[in-house]
Design a protein around this motif. Structure first.
Motif, PDB file in Angstrom:
ATOM      1  N   GLY A  96     -20.252  14.202 -22.206  1.00 29.65           N
ATOM      2  CA  GLY A  96     -20.796  13.650 -20.925  1.00 29.65           C
ATOM      3  C   GLY A  96     -19.483  12.979 -20.183  1.00 29.65           C
ATOM      4  N   ARG A  97     -18.652  12.391 -20.688  1.00 27.19           N
ATOM      5  CA  ARG A  97     -17.591  11.505 -19.997  1.00 27.19           C
ATOM      6  C   ARG A  97     -16.839  12.731 -19.338  1.00 27.19           C
ATOM      7  N   ALA A  98     -16.447  13.855 -20.149  1.00 26.67           N
ATOM      8  CA  ALA A  98     -15.547  14.936 -19.268  1.00 26.67           C
ATOM      9  C   ALA A  98     -16.150  15.465 -18.339  1.00 26.67           C
ATOM     10  N   ALA A  99     -17.510  15.865 -18.416  1.00 28.73           N
ATOM     11  CA  ALA A  99     -18.087  16.487 -17.229  1.00 28.73           C
ATOM     12  C   ALA A  99     -18.291  15.469 -16.182  1.00 28.73           C
ATOM     13  N   ARG A 100     -18.584  14.136 -16.304  1.00 33.10           N
ATOM     14  CA  ARG A 100     -18.268  13.389 -15.359  1.00 33.10           C
ATOM     15  C   ARG A 100     -16.983  12.830 -14.581  1.00 33.10           C
ATOM     16  N   GLY A 101     -15.795  13.411 -15.315  1.00 34.57           N
ATOM     17  CA  GLY A 101     -14.287  13.116 -14.901  1.00 34.57           C
ATOM     18  C   GLY A 101     -13.625  11.806 -15.321  1.00 34.57           C
TER      19      GLY A 101
ATOM     20  N   ALA B 209       0.738  -1.242   0.044  1.00 33.04           N
ATOM     21  CA  ALA B 209       0.038  -0.117   0.130  1.00 33.04           C
ATOM     22  C   ALA B 209       0.995   1.340  -0.112  1.00 33.04           C
ATOM     23  N   ARG B 210       2.092   1.319   0.697  1.00 33.04           N
ATOM     24  CA  ARG B 210       2.887   2.406   0.719  1.00 33.04           C
ATOM     25  C   ARG B 210       3.694   2.616  -0.807  1.00 33.04           C
ATOM     26  N   LEU B 211       3.629   1.489  -1.550  1.00 35.34           N
ATOM     27  CA  LEU B 211       4.393   1.685  -2.610  1.00 35.34           C
ATOM     28  C   LEU B 211       3.393   1.925  -3.888  1.00 35.34           C
ATOM     29  N   ALA B 212       2.186   2.030  -3.700  1.00 36.39           N
ATOM     30  CA  ALA B 212       1.408   2.028  -4.761  1.00 36.39           C
ATOM     31  C   ALA B 212       1.259   3.540  -5.093  1.00 36.39           C
ATOM     32  N   PRO B 213       1.005   4.023  -6.195  1.00 34.11           N
ATOM     33  CA  PRO B 213       0.795   5.214  -6.560  1.00 34.11           C
ATOM     34  C   PRO B 213      -0.037   6.127  -6.320  1.00 34.11           C
ATOM     35  N   PRO B 214      -0.232   7.495  -5.872  1.00 28.37           N
ATOM     36  CA  PRO B 214      -1.622   7.919  -5.651  1.00 28.37           C
ATOM     37  C   PRO B 214      -2.524   7.954  -6.634  1.00 28.37           C
ATOM     38  N   ALA B 215      -3.827   8.022  -6.168  1.00 31.73           N
ATOM     39  CA  ALA B 215      -4.821   8.200  -7.085  1.00 31.73           C
ATOM     40  C   ALA B 215      -4.765   9.494  -7.901  1.00 31.73           C
ATOM     41  N   PRO B 216      -5.065   9.487  -8.940  1.00 33.48           N
ATOM     42  CA  PRO B 216      -4.881  10.686  -9.954  1.00 33.48           C
ATOM     43  C   PRO B 216      -5.807  11.735  -9.468  1.00 33.48           C
ATOM     44  N   ARG B 217      -5.069  13.050  -9.346  1.00 39.12           N
ATOM     45  CA  ARG B 217      -6.277  14.104  -9.187  1.00 39.12           C
ATOM     46  C   ARG B 217      -7.197  14.491 -10.289  1.00 39.12           C
ATOM     47  N   GLN B 218      -8.281  14.734  -9.936  1.00 36.72           N
ATOM     48  CA  GLN B 218      -9.263  15.229 -10.781  1.00 36.72           C
ATOM     49  C   GLN B 218      -9.256  16.669 -11.286  1.00 36.72           C
ATOM     50  N   ARG B 219      -9.152  16.952 -12.378  1.00 37.67           N
ATOM     51  CA  ARG B 219      -9.082  18.370 -12.913  1.00 37.67           C
ATOM     52  C   ARG B 219     -10.292  19.015 -12.708  1.00 37.67           C
ATOM     53  N   ALA B 220     -10.383  20.103 -12.724  1.00 38.70           N
ATOM     54  CA  ALA B 220     -11.457  21.053 -12.392  1.00 38.70           C
ATOM     55  C   ALA B 220     -12.523  20.849 -13.437  1.00 38.70           C
ATOM     56  N   LEU B 221     -13.647  21.273 -13.490  1.00 39.45           N
ATOM     57  CA  LEU B 221     -14.736  20.945 -14.429  1.00 39.45           C
ATOM     58  C   LEU B 221     -14.507  22.187 -15.464  1.00 39.45           C
ATOM     59  N   PRO B 222     -14.175  23.292 -15.486  1.00 43.34           N
ATOM     60  CA  PRO B 222     -13.923  23.949 -16.587  1.00 43.34           C
ATOM     61  C   PRO B 222     -12.846  23.460 -17.544  1.00 43.34           C
ATOM     62  N   ARG B 223     -11.836  22.930 -17.030  1.00 44.40           N
ATOM     63  CA  ARG B 223     -10.550  22.489 -17.598  1.00 44.40           C
ATOM     64  C   ARG B 223     -11.022  21.385 -18.455  1.00 44.40           C
ATOM     65  N   ARG B 224     -11.909  20.315 -17.731  1.00 41.47           N
ATOM     66  CA  ARG B 224     -12.265  19.267 -18.344  1.00 41.47           C
ATOM     67  C   ARG B 224     -12.944  19.313 -19.577  1.00 41.47           C
ATOM     68  N   LEU B 225     -13.936  20.529 -19.363  1.00 42.66           N
ATOM     69  CA  LEU B 225     -14.771  20.879 -20.611  1.00 42.66           C
ATOM     70  C   LEU B 225     -14.248  21.639 -21.661  1.00 42.66           C
ATOM     71  N   ALA B 226     -13.247  22.141 -21.376  1.00 38.93           N
ATOM     72  CA  ALA B 226     -12.370  23.120 -22.425  1.00 38.93           C
ATOM     73  C   ALA B 226     -12.298  22.400 -23.841  1.00 38.93           C
ATOM     74  N   ALA B 227     -11.874  21.358 -23.948  1.00 45.24           N
ATOM     75  CA  ALA B 227     -11.437  20.685 -25.240  1.00 45.24           C
ATOM     76  C   ALA B 227     -13.054  20.338 -25.958  1.00 45.24           C
ATOM     77  N   PRO B 228     -13.700  19.674 -25.413  1.00 42.08           N
ATOM     78  CA  PRO B 228     -15.232  19.532 -26.162  1.00 42.08           C
ATOM     79  C   PRO B 228     -15.747  20.907 -26.497  1.00 42.08           C
ATOM     80  N   LEU B 229     -15.791  21.844 -25.398  1.00 42.32           N
ATOM     81  CA  LEU B 229     -16.582  23.030 -25.917  1.00 42.32           C
ATOM     82  C   LEU B 229     -15.809  23.903 -26.901  1.00 42.32           C
ATOM     83  N   GLY B 230     -14.315  23.542 -26.874  1.00 40.18           N
ATOM     84  CA  GLY B 230     -13.551  24.386 -28.059  1.00 40.18           C
ATOM     85  C   GLY B 230     -13.866  23.918 -29.031  1.00 40.18           C
ATOM     86  N   THR B 231     -13.999  22.529 -29.304  1.00 36.96           N
ATOM     87  CA  THR B 231     -14.481  21.839 -30.557  1.00 36.96           C
ATOM     88  C   THR B 231     -15.756  22.113 -31.029  1.00 36.96           C
TER      89      THR B 231
END
Length: 148
Positions: A106-111, A6-28
Motif C-alpha cells: 500500500g505504501r509503495a503504491a501510494r509513493g 529557496a534557491r539553495l533548497a534541494p529539489p523535491a525527489p522525483r517519484q518513481r513510476a508505479l511498476p518500479r515502486r511495486l517491483a520489490a513487494p510483488l517480487g517478494t
C-alpha cells in the motif's frame, strides 16, 4: 528578488513510476507464493523430503520452528486447524508477514516511504522471550497441544 534560501533548497525527489515502486513487494510475494507452493506440493509429513530438525533429533525436544513446514503445508492446502496444530506460532508469523507485506504494498503504491519496521532492542528481547516460553511450554506435558 527571490529568497536566497529557496534557491539553495534541494529539489523535491522525483517519484518513481508505479511498476518500479511495486517491483520489490510483488517480487517478494512471488517468492513467498513459490515457497508455499513447493511446500504444498512436497509433503513434509512424508519422511525423506526435508532435513530432520537437529534439536529434535539430538535431544527429543521441539524447537520453536518444529512443525513449521507441516504448518505451511496445511496453510497451502487451506487447512487452518491442522496448521495451528502443527505450529501455532508459525501461523501467527505467516499472518504478521502478510500484514506487513500488505502495508508495504500500500505504501509503495501510494509513493510513500517503504522502510519496514525498525525493531528496538526491547522488541528483540520480547520476541526472544516469546520464543523461549513457546519452546518451554510445548515441551511440557501441560503444553502438549502446542507440540506438532
Amino acid at each position: 528578488m527571490s529568497d536566497p534560501a529557496a534557491r539553495l533548497a534541494p529539489p523535491a525527489p522525483r517519484q518513481r513510476a508505479l511498476p518500479r515502486r511495486l517491483a520489490a513487494p510483488l517480487g517478494t510475494l512471488a517468492a513467498a507464493l513459490a515457497a508455499f507452493a513447493y511446500v504444498g506440493a512436497v509433503d513434509p509429513n512424508e519422511p525423506g523430503h526435508y532435513p530432520v530438525c537437529p534439536l529434535l533429533h539430538l535431544t527429543g525436544l521441539y524447537c520453536p520452528a518444529c512443525g513449521g513446514l507441516r504448518s505451511a503445508h496445511a496453510v497451502a492446502h487451506g487447512d487452518l486447524t491442522a496448521a495451528l496444530g502443527a505450529n501455532a506460532l508459525a501461523v501467527a508469523g505467516y499472518a504478521a508477514a502478510a500484514v506487513f507485506w500488505a502495508l508495504w504494498l500500500g505504501r509503495a503504491a501510494r509513493g510513500r516511504p517503504t522502510a519496514g519496521p525498525r525493531p528496538r532492542a526491547v522488541h528483540w528481547a520480547a520476541l526472544t522471550g516469546l520464543l523461549l516460553v513457546f519452546t518451554l511450554v510445548r515441551n511440557l506435558p501441560l503444553g502438549s497441544a502446542l507440540a506438532p
